[in-house]
Write a protein that holds these residues in place. Structure first.
Motif, PDB file in Angstrom:
ATOM      1  N   LEU A   1      48.091  49.665  34.902  1.00 12.27           N
ATOM      2  CA  LEU A   1      49.275  49.244  34.089  1.00 12.27           C
ATOM      3  C   LEU A   1      49.006  47.959  33.347  1.00 12.27           C
ATOM      4  N   PHE A   2      48.552  47.036  34.195  1.00  9.42           N
ATOM      5  CA  PHE A   2      48.397  45.856  33.575  1.00  9.42           C
ATOM      6  C   PHE A   2      47.468  45.137  32.823  1.00  9.42           C
ATOM      7  N   LYS A   3      46.279  46.180  33.229  1.00  3.74           N
ATOM      8  CA  LYS A   3      44.803  45.850  32.706  1.00  3.74           C
ATOM      9  C   LYS A   3      44.747  45.417  31.153  1.00  3.74           C
ATOM     10  N   PRO A   4      45.688  45.892  30.349  1.00  5.12           N
ATOM     11  CA  PRO A   4      45.689  45.332  28.860  1.00  5.12           C
ATOM     12  C   PRO A   4      45.850  44.056  28.736  1.00  5.12           C
ATOM     13  N   ILE A   5      46.733  43.351  29.655  1.00  3.19           N
ATOM     14  CA  ILE A   5      46.951  41.858  29.599  1.00  3.19           C
ATOM     15  C   ILE A   5      46.145  40.934  30.376  1.00  3.19           C
ATOM     16  N   ALA A   6      45.706  41.716  31.461  1.00  2.00           N
ATOM     17  CA  ALA A   6      45.157  40.783  32.633  1.00  2.00           C
ATOM     18  C   ALA A   6      43.649  40.998  32.586  1.00  2.00           C
ATOM     19  N   GLN A   7      43.057  42.004  32.243  1.00  8.92           N
ATOM     20  CA  GLN A   7      41.484  42.111  32.261  1.00  8.92           C
ATOM     21  C   GLN A   7      40.771  41.123  31.014  1.00  8.92           C
ATOM     22  N   GLY A   8      39.916  40.108  31.704  1.00 14.34           N
ATOM     23  CA  GLY A   8      39.440  39.508  30.862  1.00 14.34           C
ATOM     24  C   GLY A   8      38.330  40.034  30.229  1.00 14.34           C
TER      25      GLY A   8
ATOM     26  N   LYS B   1      37.131  47.323  42.608  1.00 11.32           N
ATOM     27  CA  LYS B   1      37.834  47.782  41.531  1.00 11.32           C
ATOM     28  C   LYS B   1      39.275  47.319  41.095  1.00 11.32           C
ATOM     29  N   THR B   2      39.693  46.452  42.121  1.00 10.70           N
ATOM     30  CA  THR B   2      40.752  45.657  41.718  1.00 10.70           C
ATOM     31  C   THR B   2      40.625  44.630  41.182  1.00 10.70           C
ATOM     32  N   TYR B   3      39.879  43.599  41.310  1.00 17.23           N
ATOM     33  CA  TYR B   3      39.325  42.569  41.044  1.00 17.23           C
ATOM     34  C   TYR B   3      38.836  42.746  39.349  1.00 17.23           C
ATOM     35  N   ILE B   4      38.207  43.602  39.183  1.00 21.82           N
ATOM     36  CA  ILE B   4      37.462  43.781  37.765  1.00 21.82           C
ATOM     37  C   ILE B   4      38.755  44.184  36.817  1.00 21.82           C
ATOM     38  N   LEU B   5      39.906  44.438  37.444  1.00 19.92           N
ATOM     39  CA  LEU B   5      40.912  44.658  36.128  1.00 19.92           C
ATOM     40  C   LEU B   5      42.091  43.683  36.056  1.00 19.92           C
ATOM     41  N   GLY B   6      41.522  42.556  36.730  1.00 22.78           N
ATOM     42  CA  GLY B   6      42.286  41.159  36.405  1.00 22.78           C
ATOM     43  C   GLY B   6      43.689  40.921  37.002  1.00 22.78           C
ATOM     44  N   LEU B   7      44.396  41.722  37.469  1.00 23.54           N
ATOM     45  CA  LEU B   7      45.855  41.607  37.753  1.00 23.54           C
ATOM     46  C   LEU B   7      45.788  40.508  38.953  1.00 23.54           C
ATOM     47  N   PRO B   8      45.013  40.647  40.080  1.00 26.51           N
ATOM     48  CA  PRO B   8      45.286  39.925  41.254  1.00 26.51           C
ATOM     49  C   PRO B   8      45.187  38.520  40.939  1.00 26.51           C
ATOM     50  N   PHE B   9      44.284  38.190  40.025  1.00 24.13           N
ATOM     51  CA  PHE B   9      44.009  36.722  39.565  1.00 24.13           C
ATOM     52  C   PHE B   9      45.120  36.258  38.550  1.00 24.13           C
ATOM     53  N   MET B  10      45.504  37.103  37.841  1.00 26.49           N
ATOM     54  CA  MET B  10      46.876  36.738  36.841  1.00 26.49           C
ATOM     55  C   MET B  10      48.257  36.412  37.907  1.00 26.49           C
TER      56      MET B  10
ATOM     57  N   VAL C   1      28.356  47.976  45.459  1.00 26.96           N
ATOM     58  CA  VAL C   1      29.073  47.342  44.563  1.00 26.96           C
ATOM     59  C   VAL C   1      28.093  47.558  42.939  1.00 26.96           C
ATOM     60  N   ILE C   2      27.099  47.251  43.159  1.00 25.25           N
ATOM     61  CA  ILE C   2      26.239  47.273  42.113  1.00 25.25           C
ATOM     62  C   ILE C   2      26.348  48.716  41.485  1.00 25.25           C
ATOM     63  N   ILE C   3      25.978  49.773  42.265  1.00 28.56           N
ATOM     64  CA  ILE C   3      26.211  51.320  42.203  1.00 28.56           C
ATOM     65  C   ILE C   3      27.419  51.643  41.352  1.00 28.56           C
ATOM     66  N   TYR C   4      28.346  51.233  41.703  1.00 27.80           N
ATOM     67  CA  TYR C   4      29.816  51.295  41.182  1.00 27.80           C
ATOM     68  C   TYR C   4      29.834  50.644  39.760  1.00 27.80           C
ATOM     69  N   LEU C   5      29.410  49.512  39.731  1.00 30.70           N
ATOM     70  CA  LEU C   5      29.522  48.963  38.429  1.00 30.70           C
ATOM     71  C   LEU C   5      28.985  49.442  37.364  1.00 30.70           C
ATOM     72  N   GLN C   6      27.589  49.930  37.581  1.00 26.87           N
ATOM     73  CA  GLN C   6      26.381  50.568  36.704  1.00 26.87           C
ATOM     74  C   GLN C   6      26.959  51.829  36.506  1.00 26.87           C
ATOM     75  N   ALA C   7      27.624  52.687  37.481  1.00 23.22           N
ATOM     76  CA  ALA C   7      27.905  54.022  37.083  1.00 23.22           C
ATOM     77  C   ALA C   7      29.368  53.988  36.284  1.00 23.22           C
TER      78      ALA C   7
END
Ligand SMILES: [Zn+2]
Length: 356
Positions: A24-31, A336-345, A68-74
């Motif tokens: 939900l917050f990806k549009p503002i949180a993801q860098g 998966k959660t880190y790369i959407l940015g919200l935890p760090f926001m 992690v690498i397989i997930y990111l590349q896929a």
């Protein structure tokens, strides 16, 4: 090298992941990008609460790294070098693109060559190793590992010197963790000289040889050179003595930042253009250190402040945040959660750029 508030972060990550809030917050949180921080990649880096492994948060398994690498590349995330990240930060990134990923590994351990390198090579992923030159010279005293070993191997720890008074039973895992956490944070707040003096005296009292340990886990210069010859690998500098630079005098801080780069060049022929502050919190790397890293001519420098990279980091290339691929968080749902940015926001109270 060590993170703050791991259990608090874990709770936050679980709430964010299971609630679906991160999407939900990806549009503002993801860098624009994210720099992952690793230390050890070891086959036995398995989470086990029954074992005393206080530095386990610095260790992940090769299988987790590969997952992690397989997930990111896929999922079409681009894994890029630090040089490319610096170019993108300076030239502003294209809106709507998935964030790019940079892998960095701190200190210069031999497991990086043995277990991480084959995986990065298999998937053609660039990555950076920040080398503390005293480690490769086999003269770095890793006080955090010495403390770990003394508590692990003894049923009680008693010590009174250098302003530290310890008298703790360490008979079982709970007692060992309680002792470690109390002593670790006392040491972390001390100056470099006092801290090393205290742990060295403690290690000697309990017959632990810290330099034998260093020899067994550190890369040699030959190994650093070997890695640096692969175009996938960037070798960065991480001081000479792995000191908390903010606690040093101006002259010593500059020497650690500038001379480490020179030593790496002299030993390997590699030109270092990226720097990493040991420990990396605001108490250990701050405005003075950022200025020194810039004056030394590095292109970038990284901290351990948590966060994604945003366009605004163009003006903060010497204080780039990172995200730990932490041994206590070895599940793909965290990534998966880190790369959407919200935890760090949330962690940074909606600030994109850390305020010093
Ligand atoms: Zn380090």
């Amino acid at each position: 090298m060590r993170l703050f508030g791991a259990s608090l972060l874990k709770n936050m990550l679980d709430i964010v992941y299971f609630s679906g809030l991160s999407r939900l917050f990806k549009p503002i949180a993801q860098g624009d990008g994210i720099i992952f921080m690793l230390h050890h990649i070891l086959p036995d880096a398995i989470q086990d609460k029954a074992k005393f492994r206080p530095n386990g948060l610095l260790e992940i398994t090769p299988e987790f790294l590969e997952q992690v690498i397989i997930y990111l590349q896929a999922n079409d995330y681009e894994i890029i070098s630090l040089d490319e990240a610096e170019r993108r930060l300076n030239n502003c990134t294209v809106k709507g693109r998935k964030p790019y990923i940079i892998f960095t590994i701190d200190d210069g351990y031999v497991d990086n060559l043995e277990h991480a390198y084959p995986i990065f090579k298999k998937y053609n992923c660039p990555f950076t190793i920040y080398v503390a030159t005293d480690l490769c010279d086999h003269k770095l005293f890793m006080w955090w590992r010495a403390l770990d070993a003394v508590i692990r191997d003894n049923l009680a720890v008693e010590f009174n010197a250098f302003g530290i008074k310890i008298d703790k039973p360490t008979r079982n895992v709970e007692e060992k963790y309680a002792a470690y956490n109390e002593i670790y944070w006392q040491l972390r707040d001390m100056g470099e000289v006092e801290k090393r003096g205290a742990v060295l005296a403690l290690a000697q009292k309990y017959n632990f040889d810290p330099l034998e340990e260093t020899k067994s886990v550190a890369m040699s210069w030959q190994q650093v050179k070997q890695l640096g010859q692969d175009e996938l690998v960037t070798i960065g500098a991480h001081t000479m003595s792995h000191s908390a630079i903010a606690k040093l005098s101006d002259a010593d801080a500059k020497t650690e930042i500038e001379h480490s780069r020179q030593i790496i060049h002299d030993k390997t022929g590699i030109l270092c253009e990226h720097f990493c502050y040991p420990y990396g919190s605001a108490a250990e790397a701050n405005l003075r250190e950022f200025k020194f890293a810039q004056q030394a001519g590095y292109k970038t420098a990284v901290t351990t402040q948590k966060g994604m990279l945003y366009a605004g980091h163009k003006a903060h290339l010497y204080a780039l945040p990172r995200v730990s691929l932490n041994g206590d968080f070895q599940h793909i749902r965290y990534v998966k959660t880190y790369i959407l940015g919200l935890p760090f926001m949330l962690w940074n109270r909606f600030r994109k750029i850390h305020k010093y």
